[in-house]
Design a protein around this motif. Sequence first.
Motif, short mmCIF file in Angstrom:
data_model
loop_
_atom_site.label_atom_id
_atom_site.label_comp_id
_atom_site.label_asym_id
_atom_site.label_seq_id
_atom_site.Cartn_x
_atom_site.Cartn_y
_atom_site.Cartn_z
N CYS A 49 0.83 -1.20 0.00
CA CYS A 49 0.00 0.00 0.00
C CYS A 49 0.87 1.26 0.00
O CYS A 49 0.60 2.21 -0.72
CB CYS A 49 -0.93 -0.02 1.21
N SER A 53 0.84 3.96 -2.96
CA SER A 53 0.50 5.35 -2.66
C SER A 53 1.61 6.28 -3.12
O SER A 53 1.33 7.34 -3.68
CB SER A 53 0.27 5.52 -1.16
N SER A 57 1.40 9.12 -6.14
CA SER A 57 1.57 10.54 -5.81
C SER A 57 2.45 11.25 -6.83
O SER A 57 2.57 12.46 -6.81
CB SER A 57 2.17 10.69 -4.40
N GLY A 83 -6.01 6.58 -5.96
CA GLY A 83 -5.15 5.58 -5.36
C GLY A 83 -5.93 4.45 -4.73
O GLY A 83 -7.14 4.49 -4.61
N CYS A 86 -6.36 1.13 1.11
CA CYS A 86 -5.54 0.18 1.85
C CYS A 86 -6.34 -0.36 3.02
O CYS A 86 -6.78 0.40 3.88
CB CYS A 86 -4.27 0.85 2.36
#
Length: 106
Positions: A49, A53, A57, A83, A86
């Motif tokens: 995760c 992420s 980004s 995204g 999680c």
Amino acid sequence: RSLGLRPELIGKFQRMLTQQQYAQQRLEAAEAKVSQLERRNADLATENCRLRSSALSLSPVRRATSMNLPPGSMSGAERSFSGPRCFSVAEASEGALGAGAPGAGA
């Protein structure tokens, strides 16, 4: 002292007791392995995760460049994707990824 029991009964009882002890040891070893694998899975899910992420980004241009795509080739949906969600191990095991979740069995 055998308390009047036949030797074959005593032997059978001892074998049963030994088998039960071995079975208990195997069960405890299997439970320890499952626990270890669950911890490892949780660590890997967290790392996955985090990596997803951080990759999401990136700006669309940097993301396209890192994927060897021309800068204008990403669609608006890909650029606006917020995204992954999680899930914690507890959420997943409690059914947060249940039948209605994307990717769940049909």
